[in-house]
Write an enzyme that holds these catalytic residues in place. Structure first.
Site, PDB file in Angstrom:
ATOM      1  N   GLU A 156       0.855  -1.389   0.123  1.00 39.30           N
ATOM      2  CA  GLU A 156      -0.004  -0.122   0.007  1.00 39.30           C
ATOM      3  C   GLU A 156       0.850   1.454   0.046  1.00 39.30           C
ATOM      4  O   GLU A 156       0.774   2.045   1.030  1.00 39.30           O
ATOM      5  CB  GLU A 156      -0.835  -0.046   1.310  1.00 39.30           C
ATOM      6  N   GLU A 349      -4.964  -8.566   0.683  1.00 41.20           N
ATOM      7  CA  GLU A 349      -5.636  -8.174   2.016  1.00 41.20           C
ATOM      8  C   GLU A 349      -7.147  -7.878   1.740  1.00 41.20           C
ATOM      9  O   GLU A 349      -7.747  -7.459   0.738  1.00 41.20           O
ATOM     10  CB  GLU A 349      -5.328  -6.838   2.499  1.00 41.20           C
TER      11      GLU A 349
HETATM   12  O1  IFM Z   1      -3.720  -3.012   9.277  1.00 40.94           O
HETATM   13  C1  IFM Z   1      -3.770  -2.399   7.826  1.00 40.94           C
HETATM   14  C2  IFM Z   1      -2.561  -3.047   7.214  1.00 40.94           C
HETATM   15  O2  IFM Z   1      -1.383  -2.749   7.742  1.00 40.94           O
HETATM   16  C3  IFM Z   1      -2.607  -2.411   5.834  1.00 40.94           C
HETATM   17  N1  IFM Z   1      -3.892  -2.489   5.193  1.00 40.94           N
HETATM   18  C4  IFM Z   1      -5.193  -2.208   6.018  1.00 40.94           C
HETATM   19  C5  IFM Z   1      -5.048  -2.949   7.120  1.00 40.94           C
HETATM   20  C6  IFM Z   1      -6.255  -2.425   8.039  1.00 40.94           C
HETATM   21  O3  IFM Z   1      -6.252  -0.931   8.471  1.00 40.94           O
END
Ligand code: IFM
Length: 434
Positions: A156, A349
Site C-alpha cells: 500500500e 488483504e
Molecule cells: O492493518 C492494515 C494493514 O497494515 C494495511 N492494510 C489495511 C489494514 C487495516 O487497516
C-alpha cells in the site's frame, strides 16, 4: 450470511492470511528503530497511547503462530520482512527460522518486503532510499530465495504516502499534502529496482500489494464527477498506471522529481501477479469548504474533493462500510481498464475489525466478500488467490490495539491466542474447497 454453498474456486487457487512485521513481531529491542518507533513515542500520535514494542510477541511465539496457520489449513502465509530488523545483527536469522517453520508445516511463505516500517534514518522523500531498498532486497533474497518462491515488494504505497507524508496521521507524520508526491514516486522506483534485484537473484513470482477501491461520484453533477475522478487518480491510478501502463495519469508525471521517463521504465518491470488490498469503495464529491472523513481520518478542507459517507450500509467497528460488491466492481473495472496488461490478481488483504470471539459479523463480511470475488472470477477476471487480513489481532497503527482484525484473538496482557468463530469458519471453507 448467505446459506447456499460457497461456489468452488479454480483448482490451484491460493488461500491465505496476511500480517505485517511491525504490527505483530514486537522484540523492538532486537532491531534498529523504524519511523514508526519515533512516531509512536510522540504523545497523541497513537489513539490509545500504545506502541508496537511487544505487539503480539510473534518474534518469540512464531512457532505457535505457524501451528495456528497449519490448523487453519491455509496454503500460504503473507508476512512482511522488517527492514530495520534485517539491518540488525542476526535479524535475517529470524526470517530464516520462520520460513523453515512454514515450509515444515506445508505453508507457502509469501513475504512482503516493505510494509511501512522504514528504518528511522531513511526517508522516502530522498531518491537514494529507493536504491537502499534494492540493496536490502538483494540481501533478503540471497538468504531466503532457496525456500521462498513468491515475493511482494511494497504494501500500500498509496496509504503510506497519503497518511504518512500528506496528512501526517501515520509515521513519519508529515503534512505535505501534494508535496508528498515524491514519496510516492520514490516508492514506485524502489518497487521497480526491487523487481530487478529479485529477478537477478532468480526469483520468478513477483508482485506488489496495492490498495484499491471503486470511487463512486456523490451525484451526476459534473463537479462531483470531476472530484471523484481526481480521487480515483490519486488513490488508484497513480499507483497502478505506472506499474501496468508505464506512465503516470495525465498531469501527474510533471509533479514528480527526477528523470521520470527513465524511472518509469524501471517502475513498469513486468509482474507475475498483481496484489489488491480491498476494504471498501469511496463516495466522493466536490469540495464543500469543510473537513471530510476518510476511513476514520480527517481530510482537510482545502482538497479538491470531499469524501462522503456511504449510507444504508452496515459499518464495521472501524466505521468502514461493508460493500462486498465493490470488490467485484473493482476487479472487473481493473480488467476493463488495463486489459491484458493486468497480471493475474491475488487479493492480498481483505478483512474487517469487530470485537468478540463469536465474531459472526466478521464471518458475514468474509463470506460476502469471498462470494463477490467469485463473481469476478465468473466474469472472467483471472484471480488466483485470497488472503484474509489478518491472522491475529494486532497493532493497528494510529488506532493502537483498539481495532481487532484477527481470525485469532490476542489478549495483549498475556499474549494468549484464542481462535475466534471466524477462524473455524475459514478453516471449514478451505476444507470444502479442497
Ligand atoms: O492493518 C492494515 C494493514 O497494515 C494495511 N492494510 C489495511 C489494514 C487495516 O487497516
Amino acid at each position: 450470511m448467505a446459506t447456499d454453498a460457497m461456489p468452488r474456486f479454480p483448482d490451484g487457487f491460493l488461500w491465505g492470511v496476511s500480517t505485517s512485521a511491525h504490527q505483530i513481531e514486537g522484540a523492538a529491542d532486537l532491531r534498529e528503530p523504524s519511523v514508526w518507533d519515533a512516531f509512536t513515542a510522540e504523545p497523541g500520535r497513537v489513539k490509545d497511547g500504545s506502541t508496537a514494542a511487544v505487539a503480539c510477541d510473534h518474534y518469540h511465539r512464531y512457532r505457535e503462530d505457524v501451528a495456528l496457520l497449519a490448523g487453519l489449513g491455509v496454503d500460504a502465509y503473507r508476512f512482511s520482512v522488517s527492514w530495520p530488523r534485517v539491518n540488525s545483527p542476526g535479524g535475517l536469522d529470524f526470517y530464516d527460522r520462520l520460513v523453515d517453520e512454514l515450509c515444515a508445516a506445508g505453508v507457502r511463505p509469501v513475504p512482503t518486503l516493505f510494509h511501512w516500517d522504514l528504518p528511522a534514518d531513511l526517508d522516502w522523500l530522498e531518491r537514494d532510499t529507493a536504491y537502499r531498498f534494492a540493496e536490502y532486497v538483494s540481501a533478503v533474497v540471497r538468504r531466503l530465495g532457496d525456500r521462498v518462491g513468491t515475493w511482494l515488494t511494497l504494501n500500500e504505497p498509496a496509504e503510506h504516502t497519503l497518511l504518512g507524508h500528506a496528512l501526517g496521521t501515520h509515521a513519519p507524520g508529515r503534512e505535505l499534502l501534494f508535496d508528498a508526491l515524491p514519496a510516492a514516486h520514490h516508492q514506485l522506483l524502489a518497487h521497480g529496482l526491487a523487481v530487478r534485484a529479485l529477478r537477478a537473484a532468480g526469483a520468478g513470482d513477483i508482485g506488489i500489494a496495492n490498495s484499491h477501491g471503486p470511487t463512486w461520484p456523490a451525484s451526476d453533477d459534473p463537479a462531483d464527477r470531476e472530484a471523484a475522478e481526481f480521487y480515483d487518480v490519486l488513490l488508484n491510478r497513480l499507483f497502478a498506471d505506472p506499474l501496468l501502463l508505464g506512465r503516470y495519469p495525465d498531469g501527474v508525471g510533471e509533479l514528480m522529481p527526477g528523470d521520470v521517463d527513465a524511472d518509469l521504465k524501471v517502475i513498469a518491470e513486468p509482474l507475475d501477479r498483481y496484489g489488491v488490498n480491498y476494504y471498501a469503495p469511496a463516495r466522493v464529491g466536490a469540495p464543500r469548504g469543510a473537513e471530510s472523513e476518510w476511513g476514520g481520518v480527517r481530510l482537510p478542507a482545502g482538497l479538491p474533493f470531499s469524501v462522503r459517507p456511504i449510507e444504508d450500509r452496515p459499518l464495521t467497528d472501524f466505521g468502514w462500510p461493508v460493500v462486498p460488491e465493490g470488490l467485484t466492481e473493482l476487479l472487473t473495472g481493473f480488467r476493463d481498464r488495463y486489459g491484458d496488461r493486468l497480471p493475474p490478481v491475488v487479493i492480498t488483504e481483505n478483512g474487517c475489525s469487530y470485537e468478540g470471539l463469536d465474531d459472526q459479523d466478521r464471518i458475514a463480511y468474509l463470506d460476502a466478500h469471498v462470494r463477490a470475488l467469485h463473481r469476478a472470477v465468473e466474469a472472467g477476471v483471472d484471480v488466483r488467490g485470497y488472503f484474509v487480513w489478518s491472522l491475529l489481532d494486532n497493532f493497528e497503527w494510529a488506532e493502537g490495539y483498539a481495532r481487532r482484525f484477527g481470525l485469532v484473538h490476542v489478549d495483549f496482557a498475556t499474549r494468549t491466542r484464542t481462535p475466534k468463530a471466524s477462524y473455524r469458519w475459514y478453516r471449514d471453507l478451505l476444507r470444502a474447497q479442497r
